[in-house]
Design an enzyme around this catalytic site. Sequence first.
Site, mmCIF file in Angstrom:
data_model
loop_
_atom_site.group_PDB
_atom_site.id
_atom_site.type_symbol
_atom_site.label_atom_id
_atom_site.label_comp_id
_atom_site.label_asym_id
_atom_site.label_seq_id
_atom_site.Cartn_x
_atom_site.Cartn_y
_atom_site.Cartn_z
ATOM 1 N N ASP A 203 0.847 -1.188 0.000
ATOM 2 C CA ASP A 203 0.000 0.000 0.000
ATOM 3 C C ASP A 203 0.886 1.243 0.000
ATOM 4 O O ASP A 203 1.805 1.351 0.821
ATOM 5 C CB ASP A 203 -0.916 0.006 1.229
ATOM 6 C CG ASP A 203 -2.011 1.049 1.107
ATOM 7 O OD1 ASP A 203 -3.084 0.721 0.574
ATOM 8 O OD2 ASP A 203 -1.773 2.197 1.528
ATOM 9 N N ASN A 211 -2.151 12.888 -4.588
ATOM 10 C CA ASN A 211 -3.269 13.318 -5.439
ATOM 11 C C ASN A 211 -3.703 14.747 -5.119
ATOM 12 O O ASN A 211 -3.962 15.546 -6.022
ATOM 13 C CB ASN A 211 -4.454 12.370 -5.260
ATOM 14 C CG ASN A 211 -4.317 11.099 -6.076
ATOM 15 O OD1 ASN A 211 -3.708 11.097 -7.137
ATOM 16 N ND2 ASN A 211 -4.881 10.005 -5.584
ATOM 17 N N HIS A 216 -4.664 14.189 -9.883
ATOM 18 C CA HIS A 216 -4.862 12.757 -10.108
ATOM 19 C C HIS A 216 -4.006 12.225 -11.251
ATOM 20 O O HIS A 216 -3.625 11.046 -11.248
ATOM 21 C CB HIS A 216 -6.342 12.470 -10.370
ATOM 22 C CG HIS A 216 -7.191 12.575 -9.138
ATOM 23 N ND1 HIS A 216 -7.279 11.567 -8.208
ATOM 24 C CD2 HIS A 216 -7.968 13.589 -8.671
ATOM 25 C CE1 HIS A 216 -8.087 11.938 -7.220
ATOM 26 N NE2 HIS A 216 -8.514 13.161 -7.475
ATOM 27 N N ASP A 220 -1.768 9.025 -10.877
ATOM 28 C CA ASP A 220 -1.804 7.876 -11.785
ATOM 29 C C ASP A 220 -0.402 7.514 -12.262
ATOM 30 O O ASP A 220 -0.070 6.332 -12.390
ATOM 31 C CB ASP A 220 -2.688 8.188 -12.995
ATOM 32 C CG ASP A 220 -4.165 8.248 -12.641
ATOM 33 O OD1 ASP A 220 -4.529 7.802 -11.533
ATOM 34 O OD2 ASP A 220 -4.950 8.749 -13.470
ATOM 35 N N GLU A 246 -4.729 2.309 -4.460
ATOM 36 C CA GLU A 246 -3.268 2.311 -4.368
ATOM 37 C C GLU A 246 -2.732 1.053 -3.699
ATOM 38 O O GLU A 246 -1.591 1.007 -3.234
ATOM 39 C CB GLU A 246 -2.790 3.551 -3.594
ATOM 40 C CG GLU A 246 -3.161 3.578 -2.116
ATOM 41 C CD GLU A 246 -4.503 4.233 -1.842
ATOM 42 O OE1 GLU A 246 -4.712 4.698 -0.700
ATOM 43 O OE2 GLU A 246 -5.340 4.299 -2.763
#
Length: 331
Positions: A203, A211, A216, A220, A246
Amino acid sequence: MINQLQEKYQLSILTLLCVVSIFGISPFVVIRYLEGNFTAVLIDLALILGIVALVVFAHYSKKVRVVSLLAAVFINCGVVTIVVVNGFPSFLWVYPVFATTFILVKPIEAFVLNVITGAALATFADIFAIVSLDSYLMTMLMLAMCIYVYASHSAKQFKLLKTLNTVDALTGALNRRALSSDMTAALSYAERSGQQQLLALLDLDHFKKVNDKFGHAAGDQVLKDLVSITTAHIRKYDRFYRFGGEEFVLLIGEISPQQQHAFIQNLRIAIKQELKTPAGDEVTVSFGVAAWCAGTTQDSWLKRADDALYLAKARGRDCAVFSDESASSCS
């Protein structure tokens, strides 16, 4: 899952071939018996029984790919034999056999088989007083090439379907559908062989801040970079999946207990050193790791890894915790 779908499809093709063989060849067994052509009768019966035996074996053994190849070779040998023995009356069986070969095996394999069968017929069959050799060669070649093009296109479409069903569109990692299938296979192999398998939940730490701060699109890109970095530092037979958001899963096969901690620790450090935000800040990852043990199921394996991941985050993140120990591998 897609492999199971492909296996079921191929098995249905073999079953259909069996049905067609029984209903398509059986009338000729009767006709040739009445004509007194007992050699042809025996060949036809051998073809029917051979195909039925192969299909039964495929159902019980689940070795569909191997049986399909054997069936393709068998029917090609069969059509050469019956044409050599029976002459022109059996010649037209060449065309359905050529087409069926492309359904049973890979296009290039089918094309090679067709060429060999065509050459064998041209060499051994006494039919060219009736059929022009030039016409025979051209029609056989055109038939094989046309079916080859169609079969190749179908194979590409199936490969694309496999990709769409098993790969995460954003990151290029494998998806949860692939994870479920691979975990089933890994657990089955581990139970049979006793070989150690390792499951790790990863994680990204504080990913929401990435973000929020950079947008975003930048987030990404961090996810994509994580996949690239991870796949570059694991072995080619290890598998990396996007589990959701994530969170990722790493399935590590055949690794000794002595290597497990070093492997995970080295991967964690590599990610910490190489994964960056657009501003150049490091992005760290927390690991929850669970080794396979006898009686493990998919749910219990994921649960143990998830509990270890929760503990890793509780201990401050940027560390790896194994489910069977109280101390983490944090540094």
